[in-house]
Design a protein around this motif. Structure first.
Motif, PDB file in Angstrom:
ATOM      1  N   GLY A 130      -5.446 -27.720 -27.446  1.00 14.60           N
ATOM      2  CA  GLY A 130      -4.741 -27.884 -26.175  1.00 14.60           C
ATOM      3  C   GLY A 130      -3.252 -28.012 -26.357  1.00 14.60           C
ATOM      4  N   ILE A 131      -2.590 -27.949 -25.209  1.00 15.10           N
ATOM      5  CA  ILE A 131      -1.124 -28.059 -25.246  1.00 15.10           C
ATOM      6  C   ILE A 131      -0.753 -29.529 -25.156  1.00 15.10           C
ATOM      7  N   TYR A 141     -15.584 -23.135 -19.430  1.00 13.44           N
ATOM      8  CA  TYR A 141     -16.017 -24.537 -19.258  1.00 13.44           C
ATOM      9  C   TYR A 141     -15.363 -25.110 -18.013  1.00 13.44           C
ATOM     10  N   MET A 142     -16.015 -26.133 -17.501  1.00 14.69           N
ATOM     11  CA  MET A 142     -15.458 -26.847 -16.344  1.00 14.69           C
ATOM     12  C   MET A 142     -15.253 -28.304 -16.712  1.00 14.69           C
ATOM     13  N   ALA A 143     -14.292 -28.944 -16.034  1.00 19.84           N
ATOM     14  CA  ALA A 143     -14.060 -30.378 -16.235  1.00 19.84           C
ATOM     15  C   ALA A 143     -14.630 -31.122 -15.042  1.00 19.84           C
ATOM     16  N   VAL A 144     -15.195 -32.307 -15.288  1.00 15.05           N
ATOM     17  CA  VAL A 144     -15.809 -33.061 -14.197  1.00 15.05           C
ATOM     18  C   VAL A 144     -14.818 -34.104 -13.674  1.00 15.05           C
ATOM     19  N   THR A 155      -6.383 -27.187 -20.744  1.00 18.49           N
ATOM     20  CA  THR A 155      -5.670 -26.106 -21.449  1.00 18.49           C
ATOM     21  C   THR A 155      -6.411 -25.632 -22.708  1.00 18.49           C
ATOM     22  N   ALA A 156      -7.642 -26.134 -22.902  1.00 15.75           N
ATOM     23  CA  ALA A 156      -8.352 -25.771 -24.147  1.00 15.75           C
ATOM     24  C   ALA A 156      -8.700 -24.283 -24.189  1.00 15.75           C
ATOM     25  N   LYS A 216     -12.346 -20.588 -21.940  1.00 20.08           N
ATOM     26  CA  LYS A 216     -11.269 -20.696 -20.948  1.00 20.08           C
ATOM     27  C   LYS A 216     -11.713 -21.657 -19.848  1.00 20.08           C
ATOM     28  N   PHE A 217     -10.715 -22.258 -19.235  1.00 23.17           N
ATOM     29  CA  PHE A 217     -10.984 -23.276 -18.210  1.00 23.17           C
ATOM     30  C   PHE A 217     -11.408 -22.583 -16.921  1.00 23.17           C
TER      31      PHE A 217
END
Lengths: 253, 698
Positions: free
Chosen positions: B363-364, B407-410, B424-425, B440-441
């Motif tokens: 990630g950034i 992928y998704m973030a919860v 940003t992964a 990708k996000f």
């Protein structure tokens, strides 16, 4: 004894400067009782405050008992105020926490000589001014006239050359005014003190040897009483005074 | 023979009344400052409020405000003392006492009064704190609430004491150095008109307050996002317009008032003129009271804002229990938990369990260069817990279809809780085999119970299988939800909590911020991971009821009943410290306002006497008194409370760009609290008016 020459004083209000005294010349002789009269704003109180060095002035000289007051440092001025001058204020300026007798002794205490002799003199002054019965009372417990007579007694404790009085009868009724003026008269005749009094009261001024009329910061006129006028022609002197004041006022209008 | 020293002693004795006021003001200031600093330095507070955390910063910021208020108050008190003393000093000077001769006596008096009052204030500060804290303990008690002092706090009291004495001595010296004796003699009756700026100053003041609040808040944000620069502490100077604006508002209040007077230009004429000609003192007093009330309200808001938010979050949970654990830990399974529940007469239902992988995420990140920084992608930024699409559906009931390589973030259902998520992964790494996959996000999934400071993600199931190959129990975990059939019991909740803790090994005795991937990366770069330094909050299995453990333990379970019941004790020190701050600031403000009202009557006694002589009825005098006392109480309360309410809304909005339902709920409760505080101020105002009337009649 007191010489004032070319005295100038101005006040600053914002950016504006107001000239209050514009070159005053006057003198007071030994044992002389002099009054200064004039309309409001003529500079009477300012003149008194300059002579006592309560407020600084810009130009001129003041000489008291041969000593020039200009240029004296704070300690020198304090010594003059304590030993050579006595003060009587319109609002008495007695210290509330002290008895009348202690108030009279204050100049002696400041001088470091509040000894038996000073105490004896304080008692004599109390008797001389008819206020011995209030000696142990506090200022809040006595009348205005009694307070002012106490202030006169206080001004005399260090036996000064000159008493400066600012409207001493201004806050008093006629009976009290009379007794205060009599106190000055006693001080002059019995203790040999000179008195310089600022007043609005023509009755009080009529007891003086000389009355200086001040107008717009300059000496407008000086009226001298006839010898012995207090006994006989005091009323005539008061009439002369009122005439001169009327004349001064009519010129103004 | 009476000496000058004897004379001064006698006068001092006679001036006992004004000395009492001075003693009282100094005593109160020192008491408040000592009490505040005693709490600020107390190990009780320092052990709980995290170092460098917002709570500590807020505590210190409000202390600075309180200190400012108390300094102004003591200067005001010493000014009052000398104004009363001036006639005496002037008379003695007029009778020939030089300033130099009066100086030792005056210094002696001032030093004695200051020293005695300050000493008593300092000494009284500790019992005051003790009593107040023990009263708090009646509301909320925990083992952490045991009060201990660190007497280093006395340094602050000592500094304040020096300021008090220095100000008083300076004031004394200033009077004696005056060359105009008449000025000294008439000091008591001297007006202090404030410099008028014009009718524009009120509206401009309001504008400056708003501008200062926005500027102060936005300054660091602009530095950070606009210039990639960590704002230094001095950037808080951007808040300065708030104070200038407050001064202008107070000035407008004192000089012009806020009501149009065209219809009745003579309304409150006397009260207005009295205020105006003591403008300097009035404006200073109003300003200090406003700042203190704002500080008090800030402290007061802490309780409802945290309480309401938490209460709403707990209430909205779809499950009674949630916990997660590493797969290598011997944590009780469904059967064991059911047995434990049965011991308490309870039945477990809706038991759901789903596995997750702990993967390394690139990630950034910000790479610091002194105060500035630049963004750089690093291969091992943080650890993320990844659920497969099926696991996520099993837990939440929500079906998610993800493309391969995404992928998704919860996050929370209202779209908040993003601050701990990594968007940003591009690469996910198996931390045992170091095999990685590109990703990708793909946006956010929403589920409140899976939102915490470690972050959950959902991964395409095919990717999940491939990246998770050969991953050991250390990097795998399980997330569990369950409900209790019927009413839960606190005893079970506690039993479950302690049982769960006892099943974890020492490798899990870590706080939620402890990130194994970051540690790996730091160590690979030859650096010490910050989580291994004393800067990291410590949690200990031996103290499971401490705030630190309950708030920061990485595997802290969520239990509706336990969280509800233990909220007060878990956050007791936080809550009580902020309540303490609110009380101290309110007390200081109220005392300043009350003292101001009393001095208004003392200073204007002659005006009221004149009004009586002119035939003013008691009703008229009461109206005049109210007109004087009203603004002293009303204006600081309205401005201080209003400004802080506005600032709080700004802060809430600034957190995540929206006002959430729980924040709105909290703000509604705050409004009720403001009304409550308003009523208390009103009661003190009534008391002040009553005593002012009494003074005039006396």
């Amino acid at each position: 004894m007191l010489y004032v020459k070319n005295l100038h004083k101005s006040y600053q209000s914002g950016n504006k400067s107001y000239n209050v005294l514009k070159g005053i010349d006057l003198s007071v002789a030994d044992q002389e009782f002099v009054a200064v009269m004039g309309p409001s704003g003529s500079g009477k109180s300012t003149l008194l405050n300059c002579i006592s060095c309560y407020i600084p002035f810009e130009q001129g000289t003041i000489t008291l008992g041969g000593q020039e007051l200009n240029g004296l440092d704070e300690n020198g001025l304090a010594k003059i105020r304590n030993e050579k001058l006595g003060f009587v204020f319109q609002d008495f300026m007695l210290l509330d926490g002290l008895t009348m007798r202690e108030n009279i002794l204050v100049p002696g205490i400041i001088r470091g000589k509040a000894d038996k002799k000073a105490e004896k003199l304080a008692d004599q002054l109390l008797t001389l001014f008819g206020i011995e019965h209030i000696a142990s009372k506090y200022p809040a417990d006595v009348s205005g006239g009694e307070r002012q007579r106490t202030a006169v007694a206080r001004s005399l404790l260090n036996q000064p050359l000159l008493i400066l009085a600012d409207e001493p009868t201004g806050n008093l009724d006629s009976k009290s005014s009379r007794s205060v003026i009599e106190s000055f008269e006693n001080a002059r005749t019995k203790l040999g003190t000179s008195i310089f009094m600022v007043t609005h009261d023509s009755f009080a001024a009529s007891f003086c040897d000389r009355v200086i009329l001040l107008k717009d910061g300059v000496v407008y006129d000086s009226l001298e009483a006839e010898p012995g006028h207090r006994e006989g022609s005091r009323g005539a002197f008061q009439d002369r005074l009122l005439d001169a004041i009327r004349k001064m006022s009519s010129m103004e209008s | 023979m009476m000496t000058l020293k004897d004379l001064e002693k006698k006068l001092q004795k006679a001036d006992a009344k004004q000395a009492k006021l001075y003693l009282f003001c100094n005593f109160i200031s020192l008491l408040l400052i000592t009490a505040y600093s005693a709490m600020m330095f107390s190990p009780t507070v320092l052990l709980v409020l995290p170092q460098g955390g917002d709570s500590r910063k807020q505590m210190v910021a409000i202390f600075v405000l309180a200190l400012f208020g108390c300094v102004v108050f003591t200067i005001y008190a010493s000014g009052l003392f000398f104004r009363k003393k001036a006639k005496q000093l002037g008379t003695l000077m007029a009778l020939g006492a030089s300033g130099r001769r009066l100086l030792p006596g005056l210094f002696r008096e001032v030093l004695t009064l200051s020293a005695v009052s300050s000493f008593l204030g300092i000494v009284a500060g500790f019992p005051f704190v003790w009593i107040l804290w023990n009263c708090f303990k009646l509301i909320s008690d925990s083992s952490q609430m045991a009060l201990t002092f660190d007497f280093k706090c006395l340094y602050l009291s000592a500094v304040f004491f020096v300021i008090v004495v220095a100000c008083s001595c300076l004031n004394a010296y200033r009077y004696l150095k005056k060359t105009n004796i008449m000025e000294v003699m008439h000091e008591e009756h001297r007006n202090e008109p404030v410099r008028e700026l014009g009718r524009w100053c009120g509206p401009v003041g309001i504008g400056l307050v708003l501008a200062g609040a926005v500027l102060g808040y936005m300054g660091p944000v602009v530095c950070y996002y606009g210039f990639q620069f960590y704002a230094p502490a001095w950037i808080n100077i951007l808040y300065a317009p708030v104070f200038v604006g407050l001064y202008m508002i107070m000035l407008h209040t004192v000089v012009y008032g806020w009501r149009p007077r065209k219809k009745d230009p003579y309304k409150n004429l006397i009260a207005r003129s009295m205020m105006k000609f003591q403008g300097k003192q009035t404006v200073n007093n109003l300003l200090v009271s406003t700042v203190l009330i704002a500080g008090s309200v800030f402290g007061m808001f802490y309780l409802p804002m945290t309480g309401v938010e938490r209460a709403m979050e707990i209430k909205s949970r779809p499950y009674d229990y949630y916990y997660h654990y590493r797969a290598d830990q011997n944590v009780p399974d469904e059967e064991e938990i059911s047995t434990l529940a049965a011991k308490h007469g309870l039945v477990v239902k809706d038991f759901k369990k789903a596995p997750y992988l702990s993967l390394g995420m690139d990630g950034i990140t910000e790479v610091e260069e002194g105060r500035s920084f630049h963004y750089e992608r690093i291969p091992f930024k943080c650890e993320g817990r990844f659920l497969s699409e099926e696991s996520y559906e099993a837990l939440t009931g929500e079906k998610i279809a993800l493309e391969k390589g995404s992928y998704m973030a919860v996050c929370k259902s209202d779209g908040t809780g993003l601050q701990f998520l990594e968007e940003t992964a591009q690469v996910l790494t198996n931390m045992e085999t170091f095999q990685s996959i590109p990703v990708k996000f793909a946006g956010y999934a929403h589920y409140d119970l899976l939102t915490d400071s470690s972050g959950y993600y959902v991964l395409n199931s095919e990717d999940y299988e491939s990246v998770g190959q050969d991953l050991g129990g250390e990097w795998m975990g399980e997330a569990v939800f369950f409900n209790i059939d019927g009413e839960d019991s606190y005893e079970f909740a506690q039993d479950f909590f302690y049982t769960l803790i006892s099943s974890f090994g020492p490798e899990c005795e870590i706080p939620s911020y402890y990130d194994r991937v970051s540690k790996y990366y730091a160590n690979s770069q030859g650096e010490v991971y910050w989580g291994d330094t004393p800067d990291m909050t410590e949690v200990s299995f031996s103290d499971p009821d401490s705030s630190n453990f309950r708030i920061y333990w990485k595997y802290m379970p969520k239990s509706r009943l336990l969280d509800q019941t233990d909220y007060n004790s878990t956050f007791s020190v936080f809550l009580m410290m902020f309540l303490f701050i609110a009380i101290i600031c309110s007390l200081a403000a109220v005392i300043i306002e009350y003292t101001r009202c009393m001095t208004i009557v003392l200073n204007n006694r002659y005006v009221f006497e004149d009004l009586k002589r002119l035939g003013a009825s008691p009703g008229f005098l009461l109206k005049e008194i109210r007109s004087q006392a009203g603004p002293v109480f009303k204006i600081p309360a309205i401005v201080g409370m209003g400004a802080m309410y506005f600032l709080y809304i700004l802060l809430m909005y600034g957190n995540d760009g929206k006002i959430t339902a729980s924040e709105a709920g909290g703000m509604a409760v705050c409004l009720f609290i403001l009304m409550g505080i308003g009523l208390i101020y009103y009661a003190v105002y009534r008391l002040a008016v009553k005593n002012m009337c009494h003074q005039i009649q006396g």
